[in-house]
Design a protein around this motif. Structure first.
Motif, PDB file in Angstrom:
ATOM      1  N   VAL A   1     113.661   4.170   3.214  1.00 47.32           N
ATOM      2  CA  VAL A   1     113.231   5.121   2.428  1.00 47.32           C
ATOM      3  C   VAL A   1     114.626   6.112   2.208  1.00 47.32           C
ATOM      4  O   VAL A   1     115.070   6.514   3.219  1.00 47.32           O
TER       5      VAL A   1
ATOM      6  N   SER B   1     111.091   4.676  -1.848  1.00 48.42           N
ATOM      7  CA  SER B   1     110.777   3.823  -0.707  1.00 48.42           C
ATOM      8  C   SER B   1     110.963   2.172  -1.358  1.00 48.42           C
ATOM      9  O   SER B   1     110.516   2.027  -2.311  1.00 48.42           O
TER      10      SER B   1
ATOM     11  N   ALA C   1     116.939  -6.258  -0.371  1.00 47.31           N
ATOM     12  CA  ALA C   1     115.530  -6.602  -0.202  1.00 47.31           C
ATOM     13  C   ALA C   1     115.616  -8.039  -0.948  1.00 47.31           C
ATOM     14  O   ALA C   1     114.911  -8.896  -0.469  1.00 47.31           O
TER      15      ALA C   1
ATOM     16  N   HIS D   1     109.946  -1.442  -0.395  1.00 53.03           N
ATOM     17  CA  HIS D   1     109.334  -2.194   0.551  1.00 53.03           C
ATOM     18  C   HIS D   1     109.563  -3.893   0.168  1.00 53.03           C
ATOM     19  O   HIS D   1     109.729  -4.187  -1.187  1.00 53.03           O
ATOM     20  N   ASP D   2     109.879  -4.730   1.087  1.00 52.06           N
ATOM     21  CA  ASP D   2     109.951  -6.164   0.815  1.00 52.06           C
ATOM     22  C   ASP D   2     109.288  -6.929   1.941  1.00 52.06           C
ATOM     23  O   ASP D   2     109.042  -6.482   2.901  1.00 52.06           O
TER      24      ASP D   2
ATOM     25  N   SER E   1     110.526  -5.221   5.337  1.00 47.18           N
ATOM     26  CA  SER E   1     111.320  -3.959   5.736  1.00 47.18           C
ATOM     27  C   SER E   1     110.967  -3.082   4.887  1.00 47.18           C
ATOM     28  O   SER E   1     110.514  -3.196   3.628  1.00 47.18           O
ATOM     29  N   VAL E   2     111.169  -1.738   5.235  1.00 45.84           N
ATOM     30  CA  VAL E   2     110.816  -0.342   4.377  1.00 45.84           C
ATOM     31  C   VAL E   2     112.328   0.328   4.368  1.00 45.84           C
ATOM     32  O   VAL E   2     112.587   0.764   5.632  1.00 45.84           O
TER      33      VAL E   2
ATOM     34  N   HIS F   1     112.836   1.037   8.154  1.00 49.76           N
ATOM     35  CA  HIS F   1     111.463   0.937   9.244  1.00 49.76           C
ATOM     36  C   HIS F   1     111.252  -0.696   9.221  1.00 49.76           C
ATOM     37  O   HIS F   1     111.266  -1.372   8.000  1.00 49.76           O
ATOM     38  N   SER F   2     110.411  -1.244  10.130  1.00 47.05           N
ATOM     39  CA  SER F   2     110.025  -2.747  10.132  1.00 47.05           C
ATOM     40  C   SER F   2     109.125  -2.712  11.182  1.00 47.05           C
ATOM     41  O   SER F   2     109.406  -2.250  12.264  1.00 47.05           O
TER      42      SER F   2
ATOM     43  N   ARG G   1     108.496   2.615  -4.716  1.00 44.53           N
ATOM     44  CA  ARG G   1     107.523   3.571  -4.935  1.00 44.53           C
ATOM     45  C   ARG G   1     108.247   4.924  -4.891  1.00 44.53           C
ATOM     46  O   ARG G   1     109.188   5.105  -4.243  1.00 44.53           O
TER      47      ARG G   1
ATOM     48  N   GLU H   1     108.700  -4.131  -3.712  1.00 44.73           N
ATOM     49  CA  GLU H   1     108.096  -2.761  -4.290  1.00 44.73           C
ATOM     50  C   GLU H   1     108.849  -1.504  -4.170  1.00 44.73           C
ATOM     51  O   GLU H   1     109.255  -1.539  -2.931  1.00 44.73           O
TER      52      GLU H   1
END
Length: 539
Positions: free
Chosen positions: A390, A324, A300, A326-327, A387-388, A379-380, A313, A311
């Motif tokens: 998980v 997960s 990330a 997140h960026d 992007s994420v 995911h994106s 989570r 982030e």
């Protein structure tokens, strides 16, 4: 008309006139008529050629038609030839039955009706042609099958040879990676030792401190790249083993954040970690799972432009811990969401790549998560939209408590002085390690080959011996065995210090008599703990 379209018909009669009549009746371009005037002549013809039908007079001198028919049916080659009997004399039922009993398929009385004879012969001729065509087709099919079998055998042999070449190439690749890791780790050791020496020397100028921090970070990054290369090789060969225990997910995540925080800060990113109020427990190898989170955090940070948002989570969902990442980075094209987990996959072309990396981190991450019984997905919303990633991991019962964590923070030096021998054929590695240990307050001797190590053990009587494995004259294994043989039960701690770090290398060092196995570049905190344990054991 070809020869294969022509059928042979044998006509047998002792009267030339009757033979001429039969030839006239059966005259046809598709027939080759062969005449015989006796049973013996007929037998000779049957031995020489293959016939579609035998038209046979019953009453002949020497050998009757019945006798000839009996002999024909007894021979394997001619047993299936249809026989049509012709007779002007035997018209009683017992004679007809006798004819059929010898294998005849029909029994005609003279004078023969030409149309009837032609019709019956035509049936058997056509049947013979069809049989011959079928046999030819069967031969062709058999030849084709044999050809296919041969091709299958050849292809199987080629595939086996190809598989053997691939396995050999894979083996040589693994050997190359192991050797590469060893050779790359060797120069990292003196670099790390020198950095820690500078830090132990006390306050330094801002420039020196900055330089030390840069070198330390880059040595750590190189070490992680080398470990990633080796881990992928081990996983592909099924040689990696997890040291699993019930651990708290927040502690594992904290390990990863602590390691990657300098990279995140260096890029000016803001990291936010959101965790549930309760502790989520997982059955995992703490180090390996921390490695998963480190890879995702590093990824990330790497693919997010400076000043971005990251982030993490953590939630509990249907018996699983869901973590997960997140960026706000460069994002991923939809068709690449699965491909990013392929080995050596990169989001930028190699020639224009500016973010570094070998493209193995995400592949290794997925393999490690799968070994833990979980999965990881990407995911994106597309390029430029972040992007994420998980990670889903099975939770263990909330009533199970994690193992008590070890004491991570260790002082830069342990109390109490030891006599320590450093043996390494790499001059810089031996010198920097010796200087570092001397700054910590220990009495140190250093040598550069196995034989010198043996002599120094006798002369110096060290309490702790750090032996490199790949040394001239005597390698580390041989030197360790010799020291153990000389010492008997002497309380001396022997430590293998080497760039070789695969499971079989650890087993080899244990079998040789080493107490510990440290992989270059040596983690200084680990070495300090080892020295502290030795001091606590009575020096």
């Amino acid at each position: 008309m070809t020869e294969t379209d022509t059928v042979n018909i044998l006509i047998v009669d002792d009267e030339p006139r009757n033979l001429a009549v039969l030839e006239s009746v059966l005259d046809d371009p598709g027939y080759r008529l062969v005449r015989a005037m006796s049973g013996d002549a007929a037998l000779l013809a049957l031995m020489a050629d293959e016939f579609a039908v035998l038209v046979l007079d019953v009453r002949m001198p020497g050998m009757t038609g019945f006798e000839l028919a009996q002999m024909v049916k007894e021979r394997r080659k001619t047993a299936r030839i249809p026989i049509i009997f012709l007779s002007a004399y035997y018209n009683e039922d017992q004679h007809v039955l006798e004819g059929y009993g010898t294998g005849a398929v029909d029994y005609l009385h003279k004078p023969v009706n030409p149309a009837v004879l032609r019709s019956k012969v035509a049936v058997f001729a056509e049947l013979h042609k069809k049989t011959r065509q079928l046999e030819m087709a069967n031969r062709q099919l058999s030849d084709l099958n044999e050809s296919l079998d041969q091709r299958v055998r050849e292809r199987t042999r080629e595939l086996q040879e190809s598989e053997a070449r691939l396995m050999d190439a894979s083996r040589r690749k693994d050997e190359f990676l192991a050797t590469l890791a060893h050779e790359l780790r060797n120069p990292l050791s003196p670099m790390r030792n020198a950095v820690h020496f500078l830090k132990l020397r006390g306050p330094a100028t801002q420039d020196v401190q900055w330089s030390s921090d840069v070198i330390d970070r880059q040595v750590a990054a190189m070490g992680r790249l080398i470990d990633d290369l080796m881990d992928v090789s081990r996983i592909n060969q099924g040689r990696i083993e997890l040291r699993r225990a019930v651990v708290s997910l927040d502690e594992v995540l904290a390990d990863a954040v602590e390691t990657i925080q300098p990279q995140i800060d260096g890029s000016g990113h803001k990291l936010t970690v959101i965790e549930p109020p309760g502790r989520l427990m997982v059955d995992a190898d703490r180090g390996r799972l921390s490695q998963v989170f480190m890879n995702l955090l590093s990824n990330a940070a790497k693919y997010t432009d400076p000043g971005g948002q990251i982030e993490v989570r953590v939630v509990s969902e249907a018996g699983h811990a869901v973590v997960s990442f997140h960026d706000s980075g460069i994002g991923i094209q939809s068709h690449r969401l699965e491909a990013v987990f392929d080995m050596f996959s990169q989001e930028e072309p190699a020639i224009s790549r500016s973010r570094g990396g070998l493209g193995i981190g995400l592949s290794l991450t997925r393999k490690l998560v799968q070994l833990h019984g979980g999965n990881v997905t990407a995911h994106s919303d597309g390029p430029g939209k972040g992007s994420v990633f998980v990670v889903r991991l099975p939770l263990v019962a909330a009533t199970v408590e994690p193992e008590a964590p070890g004491q991570d923070a260790m002082p830069a030096a342990a109390g109490g002085a030891l006599r320590i021998l450093v043996a390494d054929d790499n001059q810089d590695a031996a010198e920097t390690m010796s200087v570092l240990l001397e700054v910590m307050g220990h009495e140190v001797r250093r040598v550069h080959d196995g034989e010198a190590a043996l002599d120094m053990v006798t002369a110096f009587d060290p309490q702790l011996v750090l032996l490199d494995i790949g040394m001239p004259k005597l390698n580390g294994y041989e030197a360790c065995r010799s020291i153990r043989e000389r010492d008997g039960h002497a309380a001396r701690t022997l430590v293998a210090v080497t760039g070789w770090g695969q499971p079989q290398d650890l087993k080899s060092s244990s079998d040789a008599g080493f107490d510990h196995h440290l992989v270059k570049p040596v983690d200084i905190d680990t070495l300090v703990r080892l020295i502290a344990d030795r001091v606590a054991a009575g020096g």
